[in-house]
Motif scaffolding. Structure first.
Motif, PDB file in Angstrom:
ATOM      1  N   THR A  53       9.507  13.887   1.866  1.00 49.05           N
ATOM      2  CA  THR A  53       9.307  14.718   0.820  1.00 49.05           C
ATOM      3  C   THR A  53       9.319  13.973  -0.493  1.00 49.05           C
ATOM      4  O   THR A  53       8.355  14.212  -1.637  1.00 49.05           O
ATOM      5  CB  THR A  53      10.136  15.969   0.691  1.00 49.05           C
ATOM      6  OG1 THR A  53      11.587  15.574   0.652  1.00 49.05           O
ATOM      7  CG2 THR A  53       9.971  16.865   2.062  1.00 49.05           C
ATOM      8  N   ILE A  56       6.102  12.179  -0.684  1.00 49.24           N
ATOM      9  CA  ILE A  56       4.924  12.760  -0.891  1.00 49.24           C
ATOM     10  C   ILE A  56       4.971  13.446  -2.342  1.00 49.24           C
ATOM     11  O   ILE A  56       3.930  13.195  -3.236  1.00 49.24           O
ATOM     12  CB  ILE A  56       4.840  14.221  -0.016  1.00 49.24           C
ATOM     13  CG1 ILE A  56       4.744  13.594   1.284  1.00 49.24           C
ATOM     14  CG2 ILE A  56       3.893  15.155  -0.449  1.00 49.24           C
ATOM     15  CD1 ILE A  56       4.768  14.609   2.359  1.00 49.24           C
ATOM     16  N   LEU A  57       6.310  13.909  -2.978  1.00 50.67           N
ATOM     17  CA  LEU A  57       6.309  14.049  -4.292  1.00 50.67           C
ATOM     18  C   LEU A  57       5.878  12.955  -5.340  1.00 50.67           C
ATOM     19  O   LEU A  57       5.032  13.146  -6.387  1.00 50.67           O
ATOM     20  CB  LEU A  57       7.913  14.344  -4.573  1.00 50.67           C
ATOM     21  CG  LEU A  57       7.755  14.842  -6.115  1.00 50.67           C
ATOM     22  CD1 LEU A  57       7.216  16.195  -6.527  1.00 50.67           C
ATOM     23  CD2 LEU A  57       9.500  14.996  -6.359  1.00 50.67           C
ATOM     24  N   CYS A  58       6.126  11.593  -5.053  1.00 51.34           N
ATOM     25  CA  CYS A  58       5.861  10.662  -5.652  1.00 51.34           C
ATOM     26  C   CYS A  58       4.356  10.322  -5.546  1.00 51.34           C
ATOM     27  O   CYS A  58       3.861   9.814  -6.907  1.00 51.34           O
ATOM     28  CB  CYS A  58       6.778   9.298  -5.434  1.00 51.34           C
ATOM     29  SG  CYS A  58       8.343   9.332  -5.892  1.00 51.34           S
ATOM     30  N   ALA A  59       3.820  10.223  -4.500  1.00 49.59           N
ATOM     31  CA  ALA A  59       2.517  10.168  -4.441  1.00 49.59           C
ATOM     32  C   ALA A  59       1.588  11.102  -5.268  1.00 49.59           C
ATOM     33  O   ALA A  59       0.481  10.834  -5.813  1.00 49.59           O
ATOM     34  CB  ALA A  59       1.931  10.427  -2.890  1.00 49.59           C
ATOM     35  N   CYS A  60       1.992  12.602  -5.274  1.00 44.52           N
ATOM     36  CA  CYS A  60       1.445  13.408  -6.210  1.00 44.52           C
ATOM     37  C   CYS A  60       1.478  13.109  -7.630  1.00 44.52           C
ATOM     38  O   CYS A  60       0.666  13.397  -8.208  1.00 44.52           O
ATOM     39  CB  CYS A  60       1.953  14.933  -5.790  1.00 44.52           C
ATOM     40  SG  CYS A  60       1.619  15.477  -4.261  1.00 44.52           S
ATOM     41  N   LEU A  61       2.775  12.823  -7.925  1.00 46.83           N
ATOM     42  CA  LEU A  61       2.994  12.612  -9.398  1.00 46.83           C
ATOM     43  C   LEU A  61       2.419  11.314 -10.069  1.00 46.83           C
ATOM     44  O   LEU A  61       1.781  11.184 -11.084  1.00 46.83           O
ATOM     45  CB  LEU A  61       4.582  12.397  -9.634  1.00 46.83           C
ATOM     46  CG  LEU A  61       5.320  13.784  -9.648  1.00 46.83           C
ATOM     47  CD1 LEU A  61       6.651  13.784  -9.781  1.00 46.83           C
ATOM     48  CD2 LEU A  61       4.715  14.921 -10.713  1.00 46.83           C
ATOM     49  N   LYS A  63      -0.003   8.999  -8.321  1.00 46.80           N
ATOM     50  CA  LYS A  63      -1.083   8.669  -7.976  1.00 46.80           C
ATOM     51  C   LYS A  63      -2.124   8.586  -8.945  1.00 46.80           C
ATOM     52  O   LYS A  63      -2.545   9.699  -9.590  1.00 46.80           O
ATOM     53  CB  LYS A  63      -1.577   9.602  -6.525  1.00 46.80           C
ATOM     54  CG  LYS A  63      -2.764   9.095  -6.013  1.00 46.80           C
ATOM     55  CD  LYS A  63      -3.364  10.112  -4.902  1.00 46.80           C
ATOM     56  CE  LYS A  63      -4.411   9.791  -4.098  1.00 46.80           C
ATOM     57  NZ  LYS A  63      -5.017  10.543  -3.118  1.00 46.80           N
TER      58      LYS A  63
END
Length: 71
Positions: A53, A56-61, A63
């Protein structure tokens, strides 16, 4: 029916690939976090699900948009 099985087979392969990518991205996050952060910052260790998780959070923030910067 044959077409349905071909599509269902591709869908299963796609789900497997997405899960494999998530695991491969979360593995270094999990290992590095548990090796460094609890000793340096006295924060708790992460479970593997927490690492997934967090990645995924870092990828969303963080990217990038993927577009090229035009001058």
């Amino acid at each position: 029916m044959k077409e349905f099985m071909q599509v269902f087979g591709w869908a299963n392969a796609a789900v497997f690939i997405v899960i494999a990518i998530a695991v491969l991205q979360a593995l270094p996050v999990w290992i590095l976090w548990n090796a460094l952060v609890p000793n340096l910052l006295e924060l708790p260790q992460l479970s593997f699900f927490d690492a997934i998780t967090l990645s995924i959070l870092c990828a969303c923030l963080f990217k990038s948009g993927g577009g090229s910067a035009k001058k």
